[in-house]
Design a protein around this motif. Structure first.
Motif, PDB file in Angstrom:
ATOM      1  N   ASP A  25      -1.932   8.253   3.053  1.00 24.64           N
ATOM      2  CA  ASP A  25      -3.228   8.275   2.369  1.00 24.64           C
ATOM      3  C   ASP A  25      -3.575   9.623   1.762  1.00 24.64           C
ATOM      4  O   ASP A  25      -4.543   9.742   1.021  1.00 24.64           O
ATOM      5  CB  ASP A  25      -4.349   7.881   3.342  1.00 24.64           C
ATOM      6  CG  ASP A  25      -4.268   6.425   3.762  1.00 24.64           C
ATOM      7  OD1 ASP A  25      -3.703   5.622   2.990  1.00 24.64           O
ATOM      8  OD2 ASP A  25      -4.766   6.103   4.848  1.00 24.64           O
ATOM      9  N   GLU A  26      -2.801  10.657   2.081  1.00 25.52           N
ATOM     10  CA  GLU A  26      -3.107  12.012   1.624  1.00 25.52           C
ATOM     11  C   GLU A  26      -2.160  12.517   0.536  1.00 25.52           C
ATOM     12  O   GLU A  26      -2.547  13.287  -0.324  1.00 25.52           O
ATOM     13  CB  GLU A  26      -3.064  12.989   2.812  1.00 25.52           C
ATOM     14  CG  GLU A  26      -3.993  12.619   3.945  1.00 25.52           C
ATOM     15  CD  GLU A  26      -5.453  12.760   3.560  1.00 25.52           C
ATOM     16  OE1 GLU A  26      -5.782  13.702   2.816  1.00 25.52           O
ATOM     17  OE2 GLU A  26      -6.264  11.913   3.989  1.00 25.52           O
ATOM     18  N   LEU A  83      -1.361   7.410  -6.204  1.00 27.91           N
ATOM     19  CA  LEU A  83      -2.331   7.538  -5.122  1.00 27.91           C
ATOM     20  C   LEU A  83      -3.716   7.796  -5.688  1.00 27.91           C
ATOM     21  O   LEU A  83      -3.885   8.603  -6.596  1.00 27.91           O
ATOM     22  CB  LEU A  83      -1.911   8.678  -4.186  1.00 27.91           C
ATOM     23  CG  LEU A  83      -2.699   8.849  -2.909  1.00 27.91           C
ATOM     24  CD1 LEU A  83      -2.556   7.605  -2.032  1.00 27.91           C
ATOM     25  CD2 LEU A  83      -2.213  10.071  -2.145  1.00 27.91           C
ATOM     26  N   SER A  84      -4.701   7.102  -5.200  1.00 23.23           N
ATOM     27  CA  SER A  84      -6.116   7.236  -5.606  1.00 23.23           C
ATOM     28  C   SER A  84      -6.387   6.784  -7.038  1.00 23.23           C
ATOM     29  O   SER A  84      -7.395   7.153  -7.624  1.00 23.23           O
ATOM     30  CB  SER A  84      -6.606   8.682  -5.423  1.00 23.23           C
ATOM     31  OG  SER A  84      -6.463   9.070  -4.082  1.00 23.23           O
ATOM     32  N   ASP A 105       0.833  -1.202   0.000  1.00 30.13           N
ATOM     33  CA  ASP A 105       0.000   0.000   0.000  1.00 30.13           C
ATOM     34  C   ASP A 105       0.865   1.248   0.000  1.00 30.13           C
ATOM     35  O   ASP A 105       2.078   1.184   0.201  1.00 30.13           O
ATOM     36  CB  ASP A 105      -0.895   0.010   1.250  1.00 30.13           C
ATOM     37  CG  ASP A 105      -1.903  -1.129   1.242  1.00 30.13           C
ATOM     38  OD1 ASP A 105      -2.375  -1.498   0.149  1.00 30.13           O
ATOM     39  OD2 ASP A 105      -2.206  -1.635   2.337  1.00 30.13           O
TER      40      ASP A 105
END
Length: 97
Positions: free
Chosen positions: A14-15, A48-49, A10
């Motif tokens: 997360d940001e 990311l995302s 991962d």
């Protein structure tokens, strides 16, 4: 048998999208062709995302020659395709982190 789509790790945050913290290296010990089930990748899914992009991004495969190294981001979505050939597809798999 074809594997399920997965990444090997991962994101660390997360940001904020960070540079790779690990890379995988595949080195096949035989010449790969489509019948031996090479690894299939979904480009840009290490971002990311973007793990499940909409619209979907077509996957790509690389039929790598024996002894050639294929490096990829630890976070990219990939899967091994089913081996329909008549012999095994041995490979060296190394993770650097």
């Amino acid at each position: 048998r074809t594997q399920q789509w997965h990444s090997d790790g991962d994101h660390l945050d997360d940001e904020e999208h960070l540079p790779p913290y690990a890379v995988n290296v595949f080195v096949p010990l035989v010449n790969l062709d489509p019948s031996l089930g090479p690894t299939e990748f979904v480009p840009t899914t290490h971002l990311l995302s973007n793990y499940d992009p909409d619209p979907p991004i077509p996957p790509v495969t690389f039929c790598t020659a024996a002894g050639e190294a294929l490096f990829f981001d630890y976070r990219v979505k990939h899967r091994g395709l089913g081996n329909r050939g008549h012999f095994a597809r041995p490979m060296v798999y190394i993770t650097y982190g």
